[in-house]
Design an enzyme around this catalytic site. Sequence first.
Site, PDB file in Angstrom:
ATOM      1  N   ASP A  48       0.887  -1.232   0.044  1.00  0.00           N
ATOM      2  CA  ASP A  48       0.058   0.034   0.051  1.00  0.00           C
ATOM      3  C   ASP A  48       0.817   1.167   0.092  1.00  0.00           C
ATOM      4  O   ASP A  48       0.656   2.113  -0.774  1.00  0.00           O
ATOM      5  CB  ASP A  48      -0.600   0.128   1.445  1.00  0.00           C
ATOM      6  CG  ASP A  48      -2.102  -0.967   1.140  1.00  0.00           C
ATOM      7  OD1 ASP A  48      -2.533  -1.215   0.220  1.00  0.00           O
ATOM      8  OD2 ASP A  48      -2.633  -1.433   2.198  1.00  0.00           O
TER       9      ASP A  48
ATOM     10  N   ARG B  28       0.409   3.069  16.733  1.00  0.00           N
ATOM     11  CA  ARG B  28       0.013   4.079  15.599  1.00  0.00           C
ATOM     12  C   ARG B  28       0.331   5.595  16.353  1.00  0.00           C
ATOM     13  O   ARG B  28       0.754   6.341  15.538  1.00  0.00           O
ATOM     14  CB  ARG B  28      -1.701   3.951  15.246  1.00  0.00           C
ATOM     15  CG  ARG B  28      -1.867   2.661  14.509  1.00  0.00           C
ATOM     16  CD  ARG B  28      -0.807   2.333  13.479  1.00  0.00           C
ATOM     17  NE  ARG B  28      -1.174   1.405  12.509  1.00  0.00           N
ATOM     18  CZ  ARG B  28      -0.265   0.406  12.207  1.00  0.00           C
ATOM     19  NH1 ARG B  28       0.942   0.339  12.280  1.00  0.00           N
ATOM     20  NH2 ARG B  28      -0.797  -0.364  11.031  1.00  0.00           N
TER      21      ARG B  28
ATOM     22  N   ASP C 176      -7.165   1.747  11.627  1.00  0.00           N
ATOM     23  CA  ASP C 176      -5.918   2.578  11.515  1.00  0.00           C
ATOM     24  C   ASP C 176      -6.041   3.801  11.040  1.00  0.00           C
ATOM     25  O   ASP C 176      -5.523   4.798  11.789  1.00  0.00           O
ATOM     26  CB  ASP C 176      -4.825   1.844  10.842  1.00  0.00           C
ATOM     27  CG  ASP C 176      -4.219   0.420  11.569  1.00  0.00           C
ATOM     28  OD1 ASP C 176      -4.134   0.534  12.760  1.00  0.00           O
ATOM     29  OD2 ASP C 176      -3.723  -0.338  10.970  1.00  0.00           O
TER      30      ASP C 176
ATOM     31  N   SER D  69      -2.024  -9.527   3.986  1.00  0.00           N
ATOM     32  CA  SER D  69      -1.667  -8.137   4.638  1.00  0.00           C
ATOM     33  C   SER D  69      -1.390  -8.238   5.999  1.00  0.00           C
ATOM     34  O   SER D  69      -2.005  -8.806   6.970  1.00  0.00           O
ATOM     35  CB  SER D  69      -2.891  -7.246   4.580  1.00  0.00           C
ATOM     36  OG  SER D  69      -2.512  -6.247   5.132  1.00  0.00           O
TER      37      SER D  69
HETATM   38  N1  ARG Z   1      -7.571  -5.322  13.646  1.00  0.00           N
HETATM   39  C1  ARG Z   1      -6.475  -4.806  14.234  1.00  0.00           C
HETATM   40  C2  ARG Z   1      -6.188  -3.529  14.689  1.00  0.00           C
HETATM   41  O1  ARG Z   1      -7.252  -2.688  14.066  1.00  0.00           O
HETATM   42  C3  ARG Z   1      -5.179  -5.252  13.386  1.00  0.00           C
HETATM   43  C4  ARG Z   1      -5.082  -4.386  12.070  1.00  0.00           C
HETATM   44  C5  ARG Z   1      -3.846  -4.710  11.149  1.00  0.00           C
HETATM   45  N2  ARG Z   1      -3.462  -3.586  10.256  1.00  0.00           N
HETATM   46  C6  ARG Z   1      -3.136  -3.682   8.938  1.00  0.00           C
HETATM   47  N3  ARG Z   1      -2.971  -2.580   8.634  1.00  0.00           N
HETATM   48  N4  ARG Z   1      -2.953  -4.905   8.535  1.00  0.00           N
HETATM   49  O2  ARG Z   1      -5.638  -3.129  15.483  1.00  0.00           O
END
Ligand code: ARG
Length: 406
Positions: A15, A95, A124, A174
Amino acid sequence: MATEKIVLAYSGGLDTSVLIKYLQEKYDVDVITVTVDVGQQEDIKAAEEKTKKLGVYKHFSIDAKDEFAENYIFPAIKANALYEGKYPISTSLSRPLIAKKMVQIAQKEDATGLAHGCTGRGNDQVRFDITLGSLAQDKKILAPVREWGMTREEEIAYAKAKGIHVSEAAKKYSIDASVWGRAIECGLLEDANNEPPEDAYEWTVAPEKAPDKPEIVTLKFEAGVPVAINGKTMKPLELIMEMNKIAGKHGVGRIDHIEDRLVGIKSREVYECPAATAILEAHKDLEKMVMTRHEVLFKQKIDAEWVFLAYAGLWVDPLKDDLDAFINKSQENVTGEVKLKLYKGGLQVIGRSSPMSLYDKNLANYNIKTSFNQSYSKGFIELWGLQTRMYNALKQADKKGKAKKP
Ligand code: ARG
């Protein structure tokens, strides 16, 4: 040279690699990439090399592993942070730290905007937008992935057309990782009824392939945080990494659950969080030994609120700090040792001890000779159950038609 400089959080993955080209071509900006090492165990150097080929204006690699362990993971341990009882928020925690680093670079480089590669469906984007927007109120936030509407296949095709290298792993899953755990999404995992294929995992062995002998590990805590494994004192980061190895070797820490994202979507999430699983279990156990019942039960509510804020992108909300103040105070006595047994994917607490223990063998034992005065119990129960008995008396009288109607 373009007129504007934009700081992009760059992971080296599909990405954000596509995003560099996209920002350069569609937005006509100079891209400054920032790769923050939070212990994802990916090649930070390789990401840096990639940015050179993609013609970025400048690149920064920041080693934030120690800061992440001390200021993000340790508070999460004190808060027993498991979202919906399962997920140690290994992605969520990283994050706000990445956002903070982006803002520092943007200020230094006099950039006008901040960009991230989050989709419009996930959590995110919420975490980045709120943290970036709070810390850098004068800069705009760009989230092109939310707008461009490319499928993963189209992204891969775009990457190929622009000469961006796409790894085999990226074609399948991913991935997002920090030293606190690894999240695996996409592909076969999207069918919630499919068992995750073995190649989704990297930090844990299959329980079937784990050693035939159990391993016992002693984890020492001081004021709510782990400080030593098997008597060996370690720094926060080192300790977490060591625990990842030990628990991973025994297939401990695989998590597969249905998770409620902030935007309302239910998603099937697969994680491997060996250290987090072991450390959180031990910490919770020790708390119950040293805290009063009132503290234990009240803190469960505070913990639930804390993990929700951290998951929900509200790391910089003052309520999080308020809760931290309570939690930090509550950890003063959380000192002692917990023995864990690891065996073929299983993890059990098999012993604990603490100088601050409220567990008193002399009170709890089954012998007649105990310092617990049983004669007090009769009166205690009389008062404890007073209203319950009154209610049941009324109910029974009512059945017989004897109770007076109000
Ligand atoms: N669902 C998890 C969270 O919101 C993991 C997200 C993983 N992020 C990603 N960009 N693959 O914290």
